[in-house]
Design an enzyme around this catalytic site. Sequence first.
Site, PDB file in Angstrom:
ATOM      1  N   ASP A   1       0.853  -1.194   0.000  1.00  0.00           N
ATOM      2  CA  ASP A   1       0.000   0.000   0.000  1.00  0.00           C
ATOM      3  C   ASP A   1       0.884   1.239   0.000  1.00  0.00           C
ATOM      4  O   ASP A   1       1.526   1.560   0.990  1.00  0.00           O
ATOM      5  CB  ASP A   1      -0.920   0.001   1.220  1.00  0.00           C
ATOM      6  CG  ASP A   1      -1.808   1.238   1.252  1.00  0.00           C
ATOM      7  OD1 ASP A   1      -2.841   1.225   0.568  1.00  0.00           O
ATOM      8  OD2 ASP A   1      -1.460   2.211   1.949  1.00  0.00           O
TER       9      ASP A   1
ATOM     10  N   TYR B   1       3.362   9.679  -0.474  1.00  0.00           N
ATOM     11  CA  TYR B   1       4.443   9.101   0.317  1.00  0.00           C
ATOM     12  C   TYR B   1       5.820   9.288  -0.332  1.00  0.00           C
ATOM     13  O   TYR B   1       6.837   9.081   0.321  1.00  0.00           O
ATOM     14  CB  TYR B   1       4.208   7.594   0.536  1.00  0.00           C
ATOM     15  CG  TYR B   1       2.906   7.234   1.177  1.00  0.00           C
ATOM     16  CD1 TYR B   1       2.109   8.197   1.815  1.00  0.00           C
ATOM     17  CD2 TYR B   1       2.438   5.923   1.152  1.00  0.00           C
ATOM     18  CE1 TYR B   1       0.892   7.845   2.388  1.00  0.00           C
ATOM     19  CE2 TYR B   1       1.228   5.570   1.738  1.00  0.00           C
ATOM     20  CZ  TYR B   1       0.457   6.537   2.337  1.00  0.00           C
ATOM     21  OH  TYR B   1      -0.743   6.180   2.898  1.00  0.00           O
TER      22      TYR B   1
ATOM     23  N   HIS C   1      -7.266   9.809  -2.239  1.00  0.00           N
ATOM     24  CA  HIS C   1      -6.645   9.766  -0.912  1.00  0.00           C
ATOM     25  C   HIS C   1      -7.508  10.392   0.173  1.00  0.00           C
ATOM     26  O   HIS C   1      -7.465   9.972   1.334  1.00  0.00           O
ATOM     27  CB  HIS C   1      -5.286  10.460  -0.967  1.00  0.00           C
ATOM     28  CG  HIS C   1      -4.319   9.981   0.060  1.00  0.00           C
ATOM     29  ND1 HIS C   1      -2.962   9.957  -0.139  1.00  0.00           N
ATOM     30  CD2 HIS C   1      -4.494   9.482   1.311  1.00  0.00           C
ATOM     31  CE1 HIS C   1      -2.344   9.484   0.928  1.00  0.00           C
ATOM     32  NE2 HIS C   1      -3.264   9.188   1.823  1.00  0.00           N
TER      33      HIS C   1
ATOM     34  N   SER D   1     -10.509   6.863   0.055  1.00  0.00           N
ATOM     35  CA  SER D   1      -9.911   6.804   1.385  1.00  0.00           C
ATOM     36  C   SER D   1     -10.353   8.023   2.178  1.00  0.00           C
ATOM     37  O   SER D   1     -10.417   9.128   1.631  1.00  0.00           O
ATOM     38  CB  SER D   1      -8.379   6.784   1.256  1.00  0.00           C
ATOM     39  OG  SER D   1      -7.753   6.730   2.517  1.00  0.00           O
TER      40      SER D   1
ATOM     41  N   GLN E   1     -10.761   2.963   2.477  1.00  0.00           N
ATOM     42  CA  GLN E   1      -9.672   2.862   3.453  1.00  0.00           C
ATOM     43  C   GLN E   1      -9.819   3.950   4.511  1.00  0.00           C
ATOM     44  O   GLN E   1     -10.007   5.119   4.189  1.00  0.00           O
ATOM     45  CB  GLN E   1      -8.327   3.007   2.732  1.00  0.00           C
ATOM     46  CG  GLN E   1      -7.120   2.765   3.621  1.00  0.00           C
ATOM     47  CD  GLN E   1      -5.814   2.921   2.860  1.00  0.00           C
ATOM     48  OE1 GLN E   1      -5.012   3.797   3.181  1.00  0.00           O
ATOM     49  NE2 GLN E   1      -5.590   2.086   1.847  1.00  0.00           N
TER      50      GLN E   1
ATOM     51  N   ARG F   1      10.015  -7.355  12.652  1.00  0.00           N
ATOM     52  CA  ARG F   1       8.590  -7.020  12.773  1.00  0.00           C
ATOM     53  C   ARG F   1       7.816  -7.410  11.511  1.00  0.00           C
ATOM     54  O   ARG F   1       6.615  -7.655  11.588  1.00  0.00           O
ATOM     55  CB  ARG F   1       8.425  -5.523  13.037  1.00  0.00           C
ATOM     56  CG  ARG F   1       8.929  -5.084  14.407  1.00  0.00           C
ATOM     57  CD  ARG F   1       7.886  -5.317  15.490  1.00  0.00           C
ATOM     58  NE  ARG F   1       8.412  -4.989  16.809  1.00  0.00           N
ATOM     59  CZ  ARG F   1       8.462  -3.761  17.330  1.00  0.00           C
ATOM     60  NH1 ARG F   1       8.035  -2.733  16.611  1.00  0.00           N
ATOM     61  NH2 ARG F   1       8.939  -3.565  18.544  1.00  0.00           N
TER      62      ARG F   1
END
Length: 293
Positions: A50, A55, A115, A146, A179, A254
């Site tokens: 994603d 970003y 977004h 989103s 989202q 992780r």
Amino acid sequence: MSHKLTLASTAKLNSGYDIPLLGFGVYQIPKEDCPEICQKALEAGYRQIDSASLYRNQGQSAAAIPASGVPRSDVFFTSKVPFFKAPMGYDSTHKLVDAALEQTQLGYLDLMLIHCPYGGPDARKGAWRALVECVDAGKVRSIGVSNYGVHHLEELEAYIKELEAERGPGRGGVLSVGQWELHPWLMRKDITDWCRQRNVVVQAYCPIVRGQRFGDPKVKALADKYGKTEAQVLLRWSLQQDFVPLVKTVRPSRVLENADLYDFELTKEEVADLATDEYSPCAWDPSVEAIEK
């Protein structure tokens, strides 16, 4: 939600494509770190990445796919139409989809989301129309939104009908994914109910609340009971809510830990007991913006 879920499990989208039930998010991961950490995620079995234009790392994230040896067709890659580079709308959305394709070199995008609902009705409608055309052109396979509130979703649903009247039956676009920030302290029942009534898949970002709720007595008790971390408990809770949680980390250990969710299952009572009536975002919340903004 069955305990027989695996990291390879998927859900069927309204578009007809499948989306993996666990996604690897790259928000705020430095672009120089993205190729390696995304490659590790793919090698660990994740099949959804994603990303977003906002970003500034989608090209580096996508570069992990050929490096991992995982076939492109097996990876579900998401980007998003931002609101900061230019006013959101029809022309800018077309340009941003083309830019995302150039940066990622993937040939097509599995999912493109608007977004957030900023910009007003004309901007949102223009962006949606452009995404519909990108699907028609084979540039994007599935589309969604989103951070929309129910009022934004209803506006979109009405606009899809307008487009169908103009372009023909079934050609107004298919809303496949929504989202939002979702976790036990931000349930958004009005939004999730709206989506479920229409078979829209619900993705959950910040599913572990950025660690801010670690130490919560109920979460800790379940972690102790199942021999899991509190993050794993919250991610399993998200899966059992029929959400598609998006997890992010820059630590290789992780990456594996966040995917180790399939050897235990919360009871229905435990899932219900974790949910609260709080409305406590740990991130932004554009869903509350007025329809004209």
